[in-house]
Design a protein around this motif. Structure first.
Motif, PDB file in Angstrom:
ATOM      1  N   CYS A 127       0.982  -1.346   0.533  1.00 57.29           N
ATOM      2  CA  CYS A 127      -0.044   0.300  -0.118  1.00 57.29           C
ATOM      3  C   CYS A 127       0.913   1.029   0.068  1.00 57.29           C
ATOM      4  CB  CYS A 127      -0.612  -0.216   1.382  1.00 57.29           C
ATOM      5  SG  CYS A 127      -2.331  -1.490   1.176  1.00 57.29           S
TER       6      CYS A 127
ATOM      7  N   SER B 155      -2.774   0.996  -3.642  1.00 56.92           N
ATOM      8  CA  SER B 155      -2.617  -0.288  -3.720  1.00 56.92           C
ATOM      9  C   SER B 155      -2.547  -2.146  -4.457  1.00 56.92           C
ATOM     10  CB  SER B 155      -3.154  -1.180  -2.200  1.00 56.92           C
ATOM     11  OG  SER B 155      -5.090  -1.214  -2.817  1.00 56.92           O
TER      12      SER B 155
ATOM     13  N   ASP C 117      -5.954   2.918  -0.040  1.00 58.49           N
ATOM     14  CA  ASP C 117      -4.497   3.449   0.100  1.00 58.49           C
ATOM     15  C   ASP C 117      -3.852   2.502   2.257  1.00 58.49           C
ATOM     16  OD1 ASP C 117      -5.960   5.424   1.566  1.00 58.49           O
ATOM     17  OD2 ASP C 117      -4.264   6.961   0.853  1.00 58.49           O
TER      18      ASP C 117
ATOM     19  N   PHE D 110      -4.791  -1.050   4.176  1.00 54.56           N
ATOM     20  CA  PHE D 110      -4.458  -1.819   3.992  1.00 54.56           C
ATOM     21  C   PHE D 110      -5.619  -2.899   4.886  1.00 54.56           C
ATOM     22  CE2 PHE D 110      -2.118  -1.779   8.310  1.00 54.56           C
ATOM     23  CZ  PHE D 110      -2.630  -2.600   9.445  1.00 54.56           C
TER      24      PHE D 110
END
Length: 252
Positions: free
Chosen positions: A171, A216, A241, A243
């Motif tokens: 990411c 990501s 962006d 996780f």
């Protein structure tokens, strides 16, 4: 000779089709990348403004059970200043929980910025010798330099059977706010090396329009199949962006 993987390709990590065998008692998953240069012409070069703002790419590993889920989400870790870090010492290995199973090292405390490579290697060896099965080697903030920018070291043959698959994603930290995206990243790769540092396979991302405005990427995964460990190149770009948004798909 290492195999250059194509998107969606799956290989056996133990041996290749040329009869070459690999030691999976300790496998290093290495990831690397570069950031494209701006095209500002001669003035940009003169004023050294051709380089994009530094990207901070974070590598995360999700440890999944036979149902394809993260079974242990860990716990909250509270520092003396009151700061709370979640997902600690669970089945997610990332910058705030850098080993498995203990989760040692938080907020990049495992390897402070500027730690000499020799000192880092000593610490990694100590962690592995003391029973850690997975060690995240730290957060490279820029991706500069040759070789792997970040690594996750795994005692693949020693993992408990409850871990059936490991998914690796990357990411861009604050990619949305900073307008940083994988369309500006080049030479991105994931590779696997065995205990003897023999490269087993490597998957390199080509410049694809699918990466534009994506922050990501699910890079690849290793998983058990009929008693063997396989590796699959995935290369799936995602908008988020964060996780944790990806993690939600692996939680019951």
């Amino acid at each position: 000779m290492a195999i250059n993987l194509q998107k969606g390709q799956t290989i056996d990590l133990r041996k290749n089709d040329k009869g070459e065998s690999f030691d999976l008692s300790q496998v290093t998953i290495g990831l690397g990348w570069d950031v494209k240069q701006k095209e500002n012409g001669i003035l940009g070069k003169f004023f050294n403004s051709n380089k994009e703002e530094e990207y901070d790419l974070d590598v995360i590993a999700f440890l999944l059970d036979a149902n394809g889920k993260v079974a242990n989400r860990g716990k909250d870790l509270v520092f003396s200043n009151g700061k709370k870090v979640g997902l600690h010492a669970g089945d997610v290995v990332f910058f705030n929980s850098m080993t498995y199973p203990s989760g040692s090292g938080t907020s990049n405390m495992l390897f402070p910025e500027g730690t000499p490579k020799y000192t880092m290697q000593q610490k990694i060896n100590q962690l592995l010798n003391n029973g850690e099965l997975i060690v995240h080697t730290g957060d490279n903030l820029t991706g500069e330099g040759d070789g792997d920018d970040e690594q996750i070291i795994i005692k693949l043959d020693s993992l408990p059977t409850k871990i059936d698959k490991i998914v690796f994603c990357v990411c861009i930290y604050q990619g949305v706010a900073r307008k940083q995206q994988f369309g500006k990243v080049e030479n991105a790769f994931i590779r696997a090396c065995d205990k003897n540092n023999k490269e087993i396979a490597k998957y390199t991302l080509s410049n694809s329009p699918d990466l534009e405005n994506k922050h990501s990427l699910i890079f690849g995964e290793t998983y058990r199949h009929n008693g063997a460990w396989k590796f699959r190149a995935i290369g799936e770009p995602l908008q988020t962006d964060n996780f944790v948004d990806i993690l939600k798909t692996y939680i019951n």
